[in-house]
Scaffold this active site. Structure first.
Site, mmCIF file in Angstrom:
data_model
loop_
_atom_site.group_PDB
_atom_site.id
_atom_site.type_symbol
_atom_site.label_atom_id
_atom_site.label_comp_id
_atom_site.label_asym_id
_atom_site.label_seq_id
_atom_site.Cartn_x
_atom_site.Cartn_y
_atom_site.Cartn_z
ATOM 1 N N GLU A 1 30.215 7.534 62.037
ATOM 2 C CA GLU A 1 31.329 6.595 61.826
ATOM 3 C C GLU A 1 30.997 5.162 62.229
ATOM 4 O O GLU A 1 31.458 4.217 61.581
ATOM 5 C CB GLU A 1 32.586 7.068 62.583
ATOM 6 C CG GLU A 1 33.301 8.245 61.951
ATOM 7 C CD GLU A 1 32.771 9.602 62.392
ATOM 8 O OE1 GLU A 1 31.642 9.667 62.916
ATOM 9 O OE2 GLU A 1 33.484 10.605 62.199
ATOM 10 N N GLU B 1 33.392 17.026 62.892
ATOM 11 C CA GLU B 1 34.599 17.297 63.696
ATOM 12 C C GLU B 1 35.239 18.631 63.296
ATOM 13 O O GLU B 1 35.778 19.332 64.137
ATOM 14 C CB GLU B 1 35.582 16.131 63.556
ATOM 15 C CG GLU B 1 35.055 14.881 64.260
ATOM 16 C CD GLU B 1 35.915 13.652 64.005
ATOM 17 O OE1 GLU B 1 36.124 13.319 62.820
ATOM 18 O OE2 GLU B 1 36.390 13.055 64.978
#
Ligand code: 3HC
Length: 678
Positions: free
Chosen positions: A125, A105
């Site tokens: 994740e 990210e």
């Protein structure tokens, strides 16, 4: 405290460097440092561009998981990244190692990404029961499109730099050894150009034009994601990127992320993440103990197990000498290995030259003398103590001193096997699970005299061949099979008492196992170990064999199978079971699914407690690692011991008592003290 982030000026380019070993996790100090670094760059007219890179083995490997569940400390990652993206000076992520989760990210919030060829990028994740929480689900599809983003977000597997470049996630692949210099040069080339912001990208319009992409993806991945909450949320988040403006999509992502973070699945999967790493640590062994160099491996037995074991090493580039008693068995074994590799190549998971390379490392032999120079020999012969002792005595005579001698036994006493040699310190169990080239679990069985370097070398080697290893003590069935035994006993008793065998299977399927014990029996073959005398019938399995119900291989076992291998319960089998119960005087009754579940799973927890109490497992989380990797225990419950904690040990004890099942002293004591295993 000194900041893990420092900045270095290269004329008009500011390089922001993170040094937060071991994996540059994005803890509070790193976030603060990043924010400060970006502010320094934006506030200084002499700086025209920014490069962000990391020291050590990897680019940021994600949020700091140890901070999860604790009170948040600012600045948070999303606001840090928004500030980074908002500026007009080009910001370049310079990626090596693994840019994962929050790390990916960070890269996405940068205006450009350059990477070395060996780098990997991903959003794993979901493997922690979460989805990206710093706008990854909104930025990624805007950069690479929905079709490329979905597998990354929903399955969580990282992709290599070359693939990342092909889908537009990486702008340029740079030199493996010149990352910083190349990134600075690249950044300089961008000065003065309008900066591309991922949040303003348009690649996600493939999903706007074709919204069916989402359902199609779900359907394709249904089997893989069954039972997990996070993949569903991940699809929803990516879908939001196509249905809402960016800021609204980010809000949706946050809502889904927060929901998952407070759920039991994520707690269980985060437990598992640390459990897998804890399992690498061996009690009372100095991790700096010098290792034994393993250049060449010997495998005794070229059957299914021996062949599978050999493949692990061949695939990792380690030569294997494989030994059989007879030429035809040896030829058959090597033929199966070759076929397995060819099948993998056909599926595109291996290149033909890799197959050739692996097969080139295989040395089949009938002669024990060819094992003499092996550094490790693994025995995978018939499960019989006398046979094993004979093999080990022979190995002791032929194999060089200092080599490790391992048995793949699944039940037998390693200490007794070791005594057949004059070097019991070099003997241990390496228990692989079938199919050994596929299953991740390896039980490393520590004998009374096993040396520290032998254990540590085996642990390191396990990692090299892609296994998840757990140390077990010497006891019947070690950790995994010892706990399977009470479950199997209950399964058999339940069907005698009136539970339908398909309900027993269904209870485990609903719990999240890939299959139940009776489906498993059909798959393995009911006639394994059958004496082949239809007139002698003393067990249900023998009765099924006498009725020529051998399992999936002849279309009928506990179940009847159609051509597509779909199973249907069989009235004939139900009658056989009822007949047995009558003969034994066992009264059949209706049994609820709750009772079935409790009687199958609670005794496993009790056995696990005894294993811990006796020191046969080093820690409760090791037991979870065994059951998740070796027996299909659903990951999202965290494994049997973590699951028991969530159920409550007092509830488990009460359940065992209600069903008249034994409760170990250790379990009772822990329950009474209100303690947990993990
Ligand atoms: N946070 C905290 N600690 C971490 C960590 C993380 N993200 N990643 C790894 N560690 C720790 C491990 O627990 C281990 O500690 P130990 O030495 O005390 O046992 C140590 O770092 C080294 O890790 P590994 O043994 O796993 O090292 P490898 O070299 O084998 O693997 C890795 C490195 C591929 C980076 C692997 O550690 C990994 O996959 N890490 C997790 C990556 C991940 O899941 N990232 C996403 C986090 S969630 C997130 O980012 C949310 C965001 O969207 C907001």
């Amino acid at each position: 405290m000194t900041s893990p982030i420092r900045t270095e000026r290269h004329d008009d380019v500011l390089v922001i460097i993170s040094d937060n070993p071991p994996v540059n996790a994005l803890g509070q100090a790193v976030r603060q440092g990043l924010k400060d670094g970006v502010e320094e760059a934006m506030g200084d007219d002499a700086i025209k561009a920014v490069v962000i890179r990391c020291d050590g083995r990897t680019f940021f490997a994600g949020a700091d998981i140890t901070e999860f569940g604790k009170p948040p400390q600012g600045p948070n990652l999303p606001e840090t990244l928004d500030a980074m993206e908002a500026g007009d000076k080009p910001v370049v992520a310079a990626i090596h190692g693994t840019a994962l989760g929050g790390g990916c990210e960070v890269a996405l919030a940068c205006h450009y990404r350059v990477a070395v060829p060996s780098a990997k990028l991903g959003l794993p994740e979901v493997k922690l029961g979460l989805i990206p929480g710093a706008a990854g689900t909104q930025r990624l599809p805007r950069v690479v499109g929905v079709e490329a983003a979905l597998p990354m977000v929903v399955n969580g597997n990282p992709i290599p730099a070359a693939k990342a470049e092909a889908i537009g996630l990486v702008d340029k692949i740079v030199g493996e050894d010149s990352l910083e210099a190349d990134a600075i040069a690249f950044a300089r080339e961008q000065i003065g150009k309008p900066v591309p912001r991922s949040s303003e990208g348009t690649a996600h319009e493939d999903g706007v034009k074709n919204p069916d992409l989402f359902d199609e993806f779900r359907a394709r991945n249904a089997r893989k994601i069954r039972g997990f909450d996070a993949p569903d949320a991940a699809v929803k988040a990516v879908k939001a990127a196509t249905e809402r403006p960016y800021a609204e999509g980010v809000k949706k992502e946050r809502e889904l992320f927060t929901g998952l973070m407070s759920g039991t699945q994520s707690a269980a999967m985060r437990h598992y993440f640390f459990a897998e790493r804890a399992a690498n640590k061996i009690d009372n062994v100095d991790p700096k103990t010098p290792l034994i160099d393993i250049q060449k491996v010997g495998v005794i037995g070229a059957g299914t197990m021996g062949g599978g074991i050999a493949m692990n090493f061949l695939s990792a580039g380690i030569p294997v000498t494989i030994l059989e008693m007879k030429q035809d068995a040896l030829d058959r074994g090597t033929g199966v290995i070759a076929k397995n590799y060819e099948r993998t190549a056909k599926k595109g998971r291996m290149k033909p030259e890799q197959v050739e390379q692996a097969m080139g490392l295989l040395n089949p032999t009938l002669d024990y003398a060819d094992l003499a120079d092996c550094d490790l020999v693994i025995e995978a012969v018939y499960e019989n103590m006398d046979v094993k002792k004979e093999v080990f005595a022979k190995l002791d005579e032929t194999v060089k001193q200092g080599a490790i001698l391992a048995s793949n036994t699944s039940y037998l006493n390693i200490d007794e096997i070791a005594q057949a040699t004059k070097r019991p310190g070099y003997v241990l169990g390496l228990h692989f699970f079938s199919p050994a080239n596929v299953m991740k679990l390896l039980e490393i069985v520590r004998g009374a005299e096993t040396r520290d370097d032998v254990l540590l070398t085996s642990m390191k080697l396990a990692k090299k061949i892609g296994k998840v290893a757990v140390v077990a003590g010497v006891c019947d069935g070690f950790i995994g099979n010892r706990m399977l035994s009470p479950r199997q006993k209950q399964a058999n008793e339940l069907i005698m008492e009136g539970a339908k065998y398909w309900e027993v299977d269904d209870v485990l399927l609903e719990f999240g196992f890939p299959m139940g014990p009776f489906q498993m029996a059909d798959l393995a073959g009911i006639d394994i170990g059958w004496h082949r005398d239809p007139s002698k019938v003393t067990t249900i399995r023998e009765a099924l064999c006498a009725a020529e119900r051998f399992g999936q291989k002849n279309g009928k076992g506990f179940y009847d199978y159609d051509e597509a291998r779909q199973r249907t319960p069989s009235e004939e089998v139900q009658a056989i079971i009822a007949d047995f119960a009558r003969k034994e005087g066992t009264e059949q009754r209706d049994i609820s699914k709750d009772e079935i579940r409790e009687r199958l799973l609670y005794p496993m927890v009790n056995e696990g407690a005894m294993i811990l109490d006796e020191g046969m497992a080093q820690r409760a989380s090791d037991i979870d690692v065994v059951w998740i990797n070796g027996y299909g225990w659903p990951l999202y419950t965290g494994g049997p011991m973590f699951w028991a904690d969530t159920v409550g040990l007092d509830t488990i004890v009460a359940g065992l008592e209600k069903h008249g099942l034994p409760v170990s002293e250790y379990l009772r004591r822990k329950a009474e003290a209100g303690e947990r295993f993990n």
